[in-house]
Design an enzyme around this catalytic site. Structure first.
Site, PDB file in Angstrom:
ATOM      1  N   LYS A  84       0.851  -1.194   0.000  1.00 34.10           N
ATOM      2  CA  LYS A  84       0.000   0.000   0.000  1.00 34.10           C
ATOM      3  C   LYS A  84       0.888   1.246   0.000  1.00 34.10           C
ATOM      4  CE  LYS A  84      -3.957   1.953   2.581  1.00 34.10           C
ATOM      5  NZ  LYS A  84      -4.767   1.792   3.810  1.00 34.10           N
ATOM      6  N   SER A 159      -9.698   2.439   2.867  1.00 38.66           N
ATOM      7  CA  SER A 159      -8.782   3.100   1.975  1.00 38.66           C
ATOM      8  C   SER A 159      -7.901   2.166   1.166  1.00 38.66           C
ATOM      9  CB  SER A 159      -7.875   4.045   2.767  1.00 38.66           C
ATOM     10  OG  SER A 159      -7.044   3.301   3.658  1.00 38.66           O
ATOM     11  N   SER A 183      -9.843   0.128   7.044  1.00 37.17           N
ATOM     12  CA  SER A 183      -9.238   0.205   5.707  1.00 37.17           C
ATOM     13  C   SER A 183      -8.589  -1.076   5.204  1.00 37.17           C
ATOM     14  CB  SER A 183      -8.200   1.331   5.670  1.00 37.17           C
ATOM     15  OG  SER A 183      -8.856   2.575   5.708  1.00 37.17           O
TER      16      SER A 183
END
Lengths: 516, 509, 118
Positions: A84, A159, A183
Site C-alpha cells: 500500500k 482506503s 481500511s
C-alpha cells in the site's frame, strides 16, 4: 491456462513451495505477476507504481540464495506482494495517493518494508488508496479511483482498495494494508479477499505515513486465511522505533489457522454483537451473515448474543479522534523540506507558499478532515469533542471486555453494504462514513479484527465479509475461527469465492514493460 | 524588528522613558521568568541524532527530526533523567505520571509543524530556588519544569537589513531541531521593587550555576544553550491586581536580563503614566540599544490545539528511580563553594571575586589536576582573567583547560619555567600550539638548566669580563651580578639565575 | 487534558448538551487559516454546510462522556518507553536535501519567512 496464469492463481503458500522446490524460480513468479499487472491494471488501476526492476532484482536474489544452497529466508521467500502506497519504501516513489507528495522518493524503509525484504518477499509496487488513507472507496485518491475486479464500475472499498483489488485481480497473492477505521477489513469484504488488522501495536507503525496515530495499524491482506497468517507473522513484532509497539512475542497465528482447519472450533464461544446488524445493513449482507453464523454453529461453536450498547457512539467518537490526529499529522506537509511547492515565485512568503501548497496539494476529503480536526482540538471545544471521544473509547473498550467475558471471539458483518458504484457517495461524506460502522469499534478499542469472505450477497451478487474480532493480543483465537470458517464455507460451496470471479479485460502484455 | 515598525506611542515611549526611580515610586514590578535549558545529552529528545553545537548544516538530521512522512519519535531516557535532576534540584515535586503533548502551530523551522512539549502535565512542578541578591536571599517559587524539543535555525538572506523583514529567502538548518529542552517557569515574583532587575539577573545566574553543577547542560547563554524570556508587568503601588504583562525574548546574557527588565519597567511606567495601556505582546530585546521593541502583532490569539502526543506513551518515573536520582545529585554549588573556601583558605573577598568571575570550578579542576589553590587562583584571576577580558569571553571559554594551567604551574614549581616564561607558554596554549610541554618544546622556552650549555655561557662571560672575576675572587661576591646578567642575556632569559650564580662561583673556585 | 486557556474562544453553546454551534463561512475561513489551507471563497459555504452536518452527528459523544470516565488513548497501555542516549547515523546532508524543493549551501531554501518564532 498458461504457466504464467497458473502462477498468478496460486496461493502464497503454493508459490513459496514452488520456489523452494525449484518448480518455478522466484523470477518466473515475479515476472508472471508483473505481466498480469501489465495486462489488467490498465482496467483495474490497483497500482500507483510498479517497480519491475526492483521486484526482479529481489526475486533474483531469492533465486541466487537458493542456488547457493541457503535455506529460504522465510516461509514466504520468493512470493510477490503489493505494498500500500502509504508505507515508505526507500528509493521507490511513495505518495499516500496525494498530490502533495507526488514524486517523493523516501530515503529510508519502513520497518515492515525492511521485514518484507528480509523475508525474501518480492515487492511488486505500490498500491492505490484514498488520499492519506482517508476514505472507504479509494475514490479520494489524487491519482484516480481503483475498480473492483468483481465489477469495475464499483468501488473496491477503502482506503486500501488498491491492495484488495490487486489480490482479487490476481496481480499479487499478498498485499499490505493499513487499517485506521476499517481500511483493511472493508476492502477485503467487498472484494472477496481476506484482511486482518492486528492488535494496535502488534505491527510497527514506523514508516507508515500517519493518518491517526492512536488508531493506525498495518496488517496482512491475502486471498486465503493461511496466506494472511503467514504474512502476519512476517511483519509483526516489537520495534524499538515505534514507542507504541507492544513488547510481546508475535502470536503463533499460522499454527492457529492450522488448528482451526485441523481440530476445528468445537466448543469455542462465538458472540454475535446485537448492535452490529439490523438497520442500515443490506438484506443480502445480513443473509450472508446469518449463513455464516449457521456454519459456525454447525462446526460446533457455541453461538451467544452479546450487547455492546456504546457502539452507537463509536462512529461519532471515531470521526472526532481520527480527524483531530490527522489534522496534526498532516501539518508536516508544508512545502518546505519535501513534496509539492506552489507559488514560490520570489514574491510570496513562506507562509503564503505553505497555504497555497496545502490548498493545491490536499483533496477535498483531506481538507474536510483537517478542518474538522482543527475545530475539535480548538480552545474551548477540546473537552466537548476530542476529550469526550477519548472517553467514549473507554466505554467501547468496556463493552468489549464485557462481551469477551461471554465469548472467545465476536462476529458481525464486516460492512453494512456490498460494493457500491464509483461516484455514488462522493458528495455525501456522512453516507460514506457509514461504511465503517461495523469496523470502527474494534479500531477504537485497538483489538484485532479480520474479514473473511462469507459468499456473495444474494441481492447484489457481490462479495460480503464476515468480521471476526478477538481481545487484544488474542489473534490466535481470531485466526483459528477464520481458518475453520473459510475451510467449511469453501467445502460447502464447493469452491473458493474468488474462483468464480469473472475474467478481467486484458491488454496485450508488453514484453519488457517498464515500471510506470 | 527595525525601529521603523514602532507605533507612535512606542516612539513616544522611547523618547520619554520614565526615570527608573520615578517608575518604582509609582508602580510595583511583577516579574516572571521562563528559562529554556538545552540539555547536554549526546542525542536529541526523540531521535538518535547527535547534538554537537556548531556542526555543518543538516549533518545531524534523520527522518524523525526532519519530520519525513512515517517517522516516529522515541523518548531519550537520559533527557528524562536530566529533567528530573533539574526538577529535584529546584525542590520540585516529580510527576509520577505525565505525558507529552503536541503544541500545534506552523513555523518553517519546526519540521512537524507541532512542537512535542508538555502541556498540563509537566515532569516537575511546585518548587523554589533561593537566590542570593546582595546580602539577602530571595526565594523564587518555581511553577514547573517541563520537557520539550528545540527548533531548527533559519538564516534570512537578502533584503535591506538581513533581518526577517525584507529577506528575499531563508535557509533552514535542522541540526538543532529536536535537541532536548527543559523549560523552567517561575511563578510571578512580587515585592522586589527597585531590585527587580537585579533579582531577575540573580535568579538566572543562580539557575545557571545550579544547572551547570548538575552536569546536564553547559548553560551557555552566548550559544543559546540557555535562553531567557523576561515577563514583566507593573501594578500601581499597593494594588494587588497584576497589570498586563509583556514577554521579552532574545535576552542572551545575564546583563541583558537585568537591562531588559529595567527598560520594560521604565517603558511601561511611561506608557501608564501618560494614560496609555500596555499591550499583551512579545517584545524583542536589542542588545546594542538596550531597549525592547514590539514584535509583530498577531491577527488572532494563539490557539495551539494541544492534545496528548499519540505517538508516545506516558512517562511514569518510579519513586525508586526518582530517589536514586536524588541520592546521586551533586553538592549544591553554594554549599560546595563554602566547603572549597575552607579547604583552600581563601578570604571572603577572594572567594567572592572568584565566584563572580565564574572561576570556582576552574580553580577546583586546576587544584584537582595537582596545582596549589593559591597558584591556581592567581593564574585564573590575574593573567588568564586579563586574557579573557581582552578577548571578551568568559574564563571558561578560554582555549586552555584547568589541567593545562596545572601543568604550567607544575613547570614553574619545578623550576623548569620562570613566571615570565610561563606566561609565554600560556600564550602558546591559548594560540592553539598544543599542550604546555609542546609549547615549551616548540618555542624553546625551557629554563636553560643544562649545565654544559650554562657553563659555556659562564666561561664566555668570565673571559669577557676578567676584572669581574678578580673582584669575586677577592671577596666582592656581589659583583657576580654582572656575570649573571651576561649569561641571562646570552640565554635570552631562559636560564635560572640561582643556578648561574652557583655555577659561576664553582667555576671561579 | 483540559481545554487550552484562551481569551478568544467563547464556550460552545452545547456539545455538552444537545446542540452544537452552527459552523459559519467565517468559522471555515478561520479553521482554514489555522490549518494553513487555501480554501476558495466559493468553497466556504459548502465546507461550512458539510462540517455542520458532521459536527451535528458527532456531538453525541459529549452526552455519554461523564466526568468519572477515564479517557483511553491506546489499546494496550504502555509506559516508560525510552531510547538509550547513543548516537546513531541518520541521513547524510545529500539524502536530507535530495527531496527539497530548493536547497542552497547545505540548507533547505524556502521563501522569505515573515512570521515570528513562537
Amino acid at each position: 491456462m498458461s504457466l504464467n496464469e497458473d502462477l498468478t492463481r496460486m496461493s502464497a503458500v503454493e508459490l513459496a513451495h514452488a520456489v523452494q522446490t525449484g518448480e518455478a524460480s522466484a523470477v518466473e513468479v515475479a515476472t508472471a505477476h508483473l505481466d498480469r499487472i501489465a495486462a489488467v491494471d490498465g482496467a483495474v488501476h490497483a497500482f500507483l507504481h510498479v517497480d519491475r526492476e526492483g521486484a526482479l532484482a529481489q526475486a533474483a536474489a531469492v533465486d541466487a540464495a537458493r542456488a547457493a544452497g541457503n535455506p529460504p529466508a522465510s516461509p514466504l521467500a520468493g512470493v510477490p506482494l503489493a505494498l500500500k502506497d502509504i508505507v515508505v519504501q526507500k528509493g521507490v516513489p511513495t505518495t499516500a495517493a496525494s498530490k502533495i507528495l507526488e514524486g517523493w522518493i523516501p530515503p529510508y524503509d519502513a520497518t515492515i518494508t525492511t521485514k518484507l525484504k528480509e523475508a525474501g518477499i518480492v515487492i511488486l509496487g505500490k498500491t492505490n488508496l484514498d488520499e492519506f488513507a482517508m476514505g472507504s472507496s479509494t475514490e479520494n485518491s489524487a491519482y484516480g479511483p481503483t475498480g473492483n475486479p468483481w465489477d469495475l464500475t464499483r468501488i473496491p472499498g477503502g482506503s486500501g482498495g488498491g491492495s484488495a483489488a490487486a489480490l482479487a485481480a490476481f496481480e499479487a497473492p499478498l498485499a499490505i494494508g493499513t487499517d485506521t477505521g476499517g481500511s483493511i477489513r472493508q476492502p477485503a469484504a467487498v472484494t472477496g479477499t481476506v484482511g486482518a488488522k492486528p492488535t494496535y501495536g502488534g505491527v510497527s507503525r514506523y514508516g507508515l505515513i500517519a493518518l491517526a496515530s492512536s488508531l493506525d495499524q498495518a496488517g496482512p491482506c491475502a486471498r486465503t486465511v493461511l496466506d494472511a497468517a503467514l504474512l502476519h507473522e512476517a511483519i509483526a513484532g516489537h520495534d524499538p522505533r515505534d514507542s507504541t509497539s507492544i513488547p510481546e512475542p508475535v502470536p503463533a497465528v499460522v499454527q492457529a489457522v492450522r488448528r482451526g482447519q485441523g481440530d476445528g472450533i468445537k466448543g469455542m464461544r462465538i458472540g454475535v454483537v446485537t448492535q452490529l446488524g439490523g438497520e442500515g445493513y443490506q438484506p443480502g449482507v445480513l443473509d450472508s451473515f446469518r449463513a455464516a453464523v449457521a456454519q459456525l454453529a454447525a462446526l460446533g461453536a457455541e453461538i451467544v448474543e452479546v450487547s455492546c450498547p456504546h457502539f452507537e457512539y463509536a462512529l461519532a467518537a471515531y470521526y472526532l479522534i481520527q480527524p483531530s490526529e490527522c489534522s496534526s499529522n498532516l501539518a508536516r506537509f508544508d512545502a518546505m523540506r519535501y513534496g509539492l511547492r506552489v507559488g514560490d515565485d520570489g514574491n510570496h512568503s513562506a507562509e503564503e507558499v505553505m497555504v497555497a501548497t496545502r490548498g493545491a496539494g490536499f483533496g477535498a476529503e483531506a481538507k474536510r478532515r483537517i478542518m474538522l480536526g482543527t475545530y475539535a482540538l480548538s480552545a474551548g471545544y477540546y473537552d466537548a469533542y476530542y476529550g469526550s471521544a477519548q472517553k467514549v473509547r473507554t466505554l467501547i473498550k468496556r463493552d468489549f471486555e464485557g462481551a469477551f467475558g461471554a465469548a472467545d471471539v465476536l462476529i458481525s458483518p464486516t460492512t453494512p453494504v456490498t460494493a457500491f458504484k464509483i461516484g455514488e457517495k462522493v458528495d455525501d461524506p456522512m453516507a460514506m462514513y457509514l461504511n465503517d460502522l461495523a469496523t470502527i469499534p474494534a479500531s477504537l478499542a485497538g483489538i484485532p479484527a479480520m474479514s473473511v469472505p462469507s459468499g456473495l450477497a444474494a441481492d447484489t451478487s457481490l462479495p460480503a465479509g464476515l468480521q471476526i474480532m478477538a481481545p487484544a493480543l488474542g489473534e490466535q483465537a481470531m485466526y483459528r475461527v477464520a481458518g475453520a470458517y473459510e475451510q467449511a464455507r469453501n467445502a460447502a460451496a464447493g469452491f473458493a469465492l474468488l474462483d468464480r470471479i469473472a475474467a478481467l479485460p486484458t491488454a496485450a502484455v508488453p514484453t519488457a514493460a517498464a515500471g510506470r | 524588528m527595525t525601529t521603523a515598525e514602532l507605533t507612535p506611542a512606542e516612539w513616544a515611549a522611547l523618547d520619554d522613558v520614565a526615570d527608573f526611580d520615578e517608575a518604582i515610586a509609582a508602580f510595583d514590578p511583577v516579574l516572571g521568568l521562563e528559562v529554556h535549558v538545552e540539555l547536554g545529552t549526546a542525542t536529541k529528545m526523540f531521535c538518535s541524532c547527535a547534538t554537537t553545537f556548531g556542526a555543518e548544516p543538516n549533518t545531524q538530521v534523520c527522518p524523525v527530526c526532519l519530520a519525513l512522512p512515517g517517522a516516529m519519535p522515541v523518548v531519550n531516557g537520559t533527557a528524562v533523567e536530566y529533567a528530573i535532576r533539574i526538577g529535584l534540584a529546584l525542590n520540585c515535586s516529580i510527576a509520577p505520571w505525565c505525558r507529552f503533548a503536541r503544541k500545534n502551530y506552523f513555523y518553517p523551522d519546526m519540521p512537524k509543524n507541532f512542537q512535542t512539549s508538555q502541556y498540563d502535565e509537566p515532569i516537575a512542578f511546585d518548587g523554589y530556588l533561593d537566590v542570593p541578591v546582595g546580602d539577602e536571599i530571595v526565594r523564587v517559587e518555581i511553577e514547573r519544569a517541563h520537557m520539550e524539543e528545540d527548533t531548527g535555525k533559519s538564516t534570512h538572506i537578502g533584503g535591506a537589513t538581513g533581518r526577517i523583514h525584507g529577506a528575499e529567502f531563508s535557509l533552514l538548518d535542522y541540526n538543532r531541531a529536536g535537541v532536548p529542552l527543559v523549560e523552567i517557569v517561575s511563578k510571578p515574583i512580587v515585592g522586589t521593587k527597585a531590585s527587580a532587575p537585579e533579582v531577575a539577573r540573580a535568579y538566572v545566574a543562580t539557575l545557571q550555576d545550579l544547572v551547570r553543577s548538575l552536569g546536564v547542560s553547559d548553560v551557555r547563554m552566548d550559544q543559546g544553550s540557555m535562553r531567557c524570556d523576561v515577563n514583566l508587568s507593573l501594578t500601581p503601588a499597593g494594588n494587588p491586581v497584576f497589570g498586563t504583562r509583556t514577554e521579552t525574548k532574545n535576552v542572551n546574557s545575564l546583563r541583558s536580563v537585568e537591562r531588559a527588565a529595567r527598560f520594560e519597567i521604565c517603558r511601561q511606567a511611561s506608557v501608564l503614566t501618560a494614560g496609555g495601556e500596555i499591550r499583551q505582546e512579545t517584545r524583542h530585546f536589542d542588545e546594542l540599544a538596550g531597549t525592547t521593541a514590539s514584535g509583530r502583532v498577531k491577527e488572532t490569539a494563539e490557539d495551539y490545539r494541544y492534545f496528548p502526543e499519540p505517538d508516545l506513551v506516558p512517562v511514569a518515573p518510579s519513586a525508586q528511580w526518582v530517589e536514586q536520582i536524588r541520592a546521586a545529585l551533586p553538592e549544591l554549588p553554594w554549599v560546595r563553594r563554602e566547603r572549597l573556601q575552607r579547604d583552600w583558605g581563601f578570604t571572603d573577598l577572594e572567594m567572592r571575586d572568584l565566584t563572580n568571575a565564574r572561576g570556582v570550578e576552574l580553580v577546583a579542576q586546576t587544584v584537582a589536576a595537582g596545582a596549589g589553590a593559591g597558584d591556581a587562583r592567581s593564574w585564573w584571576m590575574s593573567y588568564l582573567a586579563q586574557q579573557a577580558n581582552s578577548a571578551g569571553v568568559e574564563l571558561s571559554e578560554l582555549a586552555i583547560t584547568p589541567a593545562q594551567v596545572a601543568a604550567v604551574i607544575g613547570l614553574v614549581s619545578s623550576g623548569s619555567l620562570t613566571a615570565a616564561l610561563a606566561r609565554k607558554v600560556v600564550d602558546g596554549v591559548l594560540a592553539g600550539e598544543g599542550e604546555p610541554a609542546e609549547v615549551v618544546e616548540k618555542r624553546g622556552l625551557a629554563v636553560v638548566s643544562d649545565d654544559s650549555a650554562l657553563q659555556a655561557a659562564i666561561d664566555e662571560a668570565l673571559a669577557a669580563q676578567p676584572d669581574v672575576a678578580d673582584k669575586i675572587r677577592s671577596g666582592k661576591v656581589q659583583a657576580i651580578g654582572a656575570i649573571v646578567g651576561a649569561v641571562m642575556k646570552a640565554t635570552r632569559g631562559q636560564a635560572d639565575a640561582a643556578k648561574v650564580r652557583e655555577l659561576t662561583l664553582k667555576t671561579i673556585g | 487534558m483540559s481545554a487550552v486557556p484562551s481569551t478568544e474562544q467563547v464556550e460552545p453553546t452545547g456539545p455538552g448538551g444537545t446542540e452544537h454551534p452552527t459552523v459559519s463561512r467565517e468559522d471555515v475561513a478561520h479553521l482554514a487559516h489555522l490549518a494553513r489551507l487555501a480554501v476558495a471563497d466559493e468553497e466556504l459555504d459548502r465546507y461550512a454546510e458539510q462540517l455542520d452536518v458532521i459536527l451535528h452527528s458527532v456531538a453525541a459523544v459529549a452526552a455519554v462522556a461523564a466526568d468519572d470516565i477515564e479517557p483511553t488513548s491506546h489499546a494496550v497501555p504502555l509506559i516508560n518507553v525510552y531510547r538509550e542516549d547513543v548516537v546513531r547515523p541518520g541521513l547524510t546532508p545529500e539524502e536530507a536535501l535530495a527531496m527539497a524543493p530548493a536547497a542552497d549551501a547545505g540548507r533547505f531554501r524556502v521563501p522569505q519567512i515573515l512570521g515570528e518564532e513562537q
